[in-house]
Scaffold this motif. Structure first.
Motif, PDB file in Angstrom:
ATOM      1  N   LEU A   1       0.835  -1.206   0.000  1.00 39.32           N
ATOM      2  CA  LEU A   1       0.000   0.000   0.000  1.00 39.32           C
ATOM      3  C   LEU A   1       0.865   1.250   0.000  1.00 39.32           C
ATOM      4  CD1 LEU A   1      -2.838  -1.044   2.481  1.00 39.32           C
ATOM      5  CD2 LEU A   1      -2.832  -1.170   0.002  1.00 39.32           C
ATOM      6  N   GLY A   2       1.994   1.178   0.701  1.00 35.92           N
ATOM      7  CA  GLY A   2       2.953   2.283   0.680  1.00 35.92           C
ATOM      8  C   GLY A   2       2.400   3.615   1.124  1.00 35.92           C
ATOM      9  N   GLY A   3       1.390   3.613   1.953  1.00 33.09           N
ATOM     10  CA  GLY A   3       0.813   4.863   2.428  1.00 33.09           C
ATOM     11  C   GLY A   3      -0.058   5.563   1.417  1.00 33.09           C
ATOM     12  N   GLU A   4      -0.227   4.968   0.242  1.00 32.38           N
ATOM     13  CA  GLU A   4      -1.032   5.605  -0.804  1.00 32.38           C
ATOM     14  C   GLU A   4      -2.529   5.418  -0.572  1.00 32.38           C
ATOM     15  OE1 GLU A   4       0.247   4.014  -4.487  1.00 32.38           O
ATOM     16  OE2 GLU A   4       2.344   4.618  -4.235  1.00 32.38           O
ATOM     17  N   SER A   5      -2.891   4.338   0.099  1.00 32.40           N
ATOM     18  CA  SER A   5      -4.312   4.069   0.361  1.00 32.40           C
ATOM     19  C   SER A   5      -4.455   3.360   1.698  1.00 32.40           C
ATOM     20  CB  SER A   5      -4.914   3.216  -0.762  1.00 32.40           C
ATOM     21  OG  SER A   5      -4.211   1.992  -0.877  1.00 32.40           O
TER      22      SER A   5
END
Length: 682
Positions: free
Chosen positions: A367-371
């Motif tokens: 997710l990498g902090g994107e969602s």
């Protein structure tokens, strides 16, 4: 109904339109009251008394409330609009026709599990439970396919959207169930665990069949724009044989890459994988994997694949390079696909209890902090963390019905995984969820029959729930009433049996079906109601001169002892039968017994005495002197009653009957005296 009277929504302005509500066993009735505000303003859906969101599921209560609010808009001039009643159901899914297969077929699996032999232990028991789990999944998948077919065939956009939503929900249900089967039911150990997770990913996450068909059907597959995407997906899912087959087409089309292809093909062929059998230990697997991993590393460092970025990328994936794997993020689509691929190429001997750490880090990396994680992600994460109760809790909140959590919890309970978890209000989690699911079934006109069996297998509160719900089933036909009655009789639910019989008896009486009403009242053992219906039979006889439902009355048997009036009805019919068979002496004795036993209603005495007239006028003397005196006494008792006496004075017909009876009795007495005197003289 017996429901509590409707309540006004608390806190509402009494000068404006309000919503009234009444709670039922499985639904809420909502109605509109008073006037709308001027100017056509819409009524607000005010908060009612506590309505737990867990009862409704996503899109349940909220959608119902929005629809309700839209439906009760005021009129333009503030005039009173027409009142309407709305039914808000807590479990709407049971009314979806295409889900009937899910409920019906899973019921059979559930019942089979309850009847299974508990003495099976060890591997035999585990294999049985795994098979049960697979049976449940096959029902979900079959239902999903039916729903997909319905979505494709319909032309209604609204229905198509509804079916597509259900397909997504069923797909998520199967995804969660399959993971729970691997981790909890089968309890796969290190080695086989990875193979099961690979099967799980291949089945649920990334369907590349259409992409493969498109590539293979082209004239030059290796030149197709999706060629390397398909190869990458096969590698990411550990489908080495299929990936090697596609790469062979690349080697055939580009002879210059033949050497690289052979090396990569050899690496993929030699890749160590766990075995479901116990032919090798984990230590042996780790050693083989380490040697293979070092060989892949050597080829990469030597620049063997440097001239072909695609093959170099595949070699990096084989080495478990997280950056190389994450570059294929769009092909994996989900963090749990990334997790399984990462485990395959970095930690093939992962142990069950280590999954939680890899799962959390995989989700964070993907997710990498994107969602933010979706509800489905949180459920799967709870499963990887072996938090069974959290899985059940989250599914109860997210899913739109109780089917999934009820059956999954029951299966886990049979696996002895929930034994220590009791709820604070007395029942355990399995029983609580089964009770909720079965209660929802009882709001459906036919699925309620399935709910009976679920209640039967809830040892603590099941019978109480069944008694409460079965009384609320609409008894629309006699056939349905008999079905409900049979269920109650099989379970010795005597109070419910009486209640059902009384309801049906009253319905039959209202429709003037006296025979059916009497049959139901006898079955209910209701003496008072049997007396009432017997009086109706006698009244009808007086008006029509004949009995209806002779078969029933002729075959009352011991049931006639339920009440004196019913006994009289049966015996009076027997008198008519004896008279019809010309068995006059027996008929006369029975008639006199009915008069002297005082079980006949007083209003019927004149009818009985009138019935004696033909016997008194027979050529052969039927009544003895003593019997004749008894009849005379009965006649005098009848005429001596003041109200009746007044009636006789006012009614010429009744007066004539009395005079005829007196004359006939006097004649009969004279004949008897002469006969008896003659007999004594001789």
């Amino acid at each position: 109904t017996d429901a509590v009277p409707p309540q006004v929504v608390p806190g509402a302005d009494s000068s404006s339109r309000q919503l009234c509500f009444a709670w039922g066993p499985a639904e809420v009735l909502v109605c509109e009251t008073l006037f709308g505000r001027a100017g056509g303003s819409r009524s607000r859906c005010l908060p009612c008394s506590p309505c737990p969101s867990r009862f409704w599921g996503e899109g349940g209560a909220g959608a119902a409330a929005r629809a309700l609010t839209d439906s009760v808009a005021g009129t333009e001039d503030g005039a009173p609009s027409s009142s309407r009643v709305f039914v808000v159901r807590r479990d709407q899914d049971i009314y979806i026709q295409t889900l009937r297969k899910l409920f019906n077929e899973s019921h059979g699996i559930f019942m089979g599990l309850q009847r299974s032999e508990e003495e099976l232990a060890g591997k035999s028991r585990k294999a049985q439970l795994v098979q049960v789990s697979k049976n449940y999944r096959s029902v979900i998948r079959a239902c999903m396919e039916d729903m997909h077919q319905a979505a494709v065939s319909t032309r209604d956009p609204a229905l198509q959207g509804q079916y597509s939503t259900q397909v997504s929900i069923l797909s998520a249900m199967e995804l969660i169930w399959n993971l729970c089967e691997i981790l909890f039911v089968e309890a796969a150990t290190a080695g086989p665990l990875l193979l099961r997770l690979l099967d799980w990913v291949r089945l649920h996450v990334c369907d590349v069949d259409s992409m493969v068909r498109e590539v293979l059907s082209s004239e030059s597959p290796s030149k197709h724009k999706l060629f390397w995407n398909v190869v990458d997906v096969f590698v990411l899912q550990g489908r080495m044989d299929e990936a090697r087959h596609l790469l062979s087409k690349e080697a055939s089309a580009n002879p210059t890459s033949m050497n690289m292809y052979k090396i990569l093909d050899d690496l993929m062929k030699k890749m160590p994988v766990p075995s479901l059998s116990n032919t090798q230990t984990l230590t042996e697997l780790e050693l083989k994997w380490q040697h293979w991993h070092e060989e892949c590393q050597r080829y990469l460092q030597d620049g063997t694949f440097a001239s072909n970025p695609h093959m170099e990328s595949i070699c990096k994936i084989l080495l478990g390079d997280e950056d190389a794997i994450l570059e294929k993020k769009e092909l994996m689509t989900t963090w749990y696909h990334f997790l399984v691929t990462r485990l395959l190429y970095s930690h093939p001997t992962v142990k069950p209890m280590e999954l939680r750490f890899y799962a959390q880090s995989s989700m964070d990396l993907f997710l990498g902090g994107e969602s933010s994680p979706e509800p489905l992600d949180m459920i799967l994460m709870a499963a990887f963390e072996f938090e069974m109760h959290q899985v059940i809790k989250e599914c109860s909140i997210v899913l739109s019905n109780w089917w999934f959590v009820a059956h999954l919890t029951d299966l886990l309970d049979h696996c002895k995984l929930l034994q220590s978890h009791n709820l604070y209000f007395g029942s355990n989690m399995r029983e609580f969820l089964l009770l909720e699911y079965a209660s929802g079934l009882f709001s459906h006109h036919s699925l309620w029959q399935l709910g009976v069996d679920y209640f039967d297998h809830c040892p603590e509160y099941g019978r109480v729930y069944l008694e409460l719900h079965i009384e609320r089933i609409p008894l629309s036909t006699e056939q349905k009433a008999l079905k409900v009655l049979r269920i109650c009789e099989q379970r010795q639910m005597h109070e419910q049996v009486r209640s059902i019989c009384k309801i049906m008896a009253m319905k039959a009486l209202r429709n003037n079906r006296l025979g059916s009403a009497l049959s139901w009242s006898i079955r209910a053992k209701d003496a008072a109601f049997a007396t009432l219906i017997s009086d109706r039979f006698l009244k009808d006889y007086c008006e029509r001169g004949c009995f209806s439902d002779l078969d029933l009355i002729d075959n009352l048997g011991p049931s006639m002892l339920l009440s004196d009036r019913l006994t009289f009805l049966g015996k009076y019919r027997e008198f008519h039968r004896l008279y019809g068979e010309k068995r006059f002496p027996e008929a006369a004795r029975l008639l006199l017994t009915l008069m002297t036993a005082h079980i006949a209603p007083c209003s019927f005495w004149m009818t009985l005495l009138t019935d004696a007239l033909p016997l008194l006028e027979q050529k052969e003397v039927i009544f003895s002197a003593e019997q004749t005196y008894e009849l005379m006494r009965c006649l005098e008792d009848l005429t001596a009653r003041n109200p009746a006496k007044q009636k006789f004075q006012d009614d010429d017909i009744e007066t004539t009957k009395v005079e005829m009876l007196r004359l006939a009795l006097a004649r009969n007495l004279a004949r008897v005296i002469v006969k008896e005197g003659t007999v004594e003289g001789s």
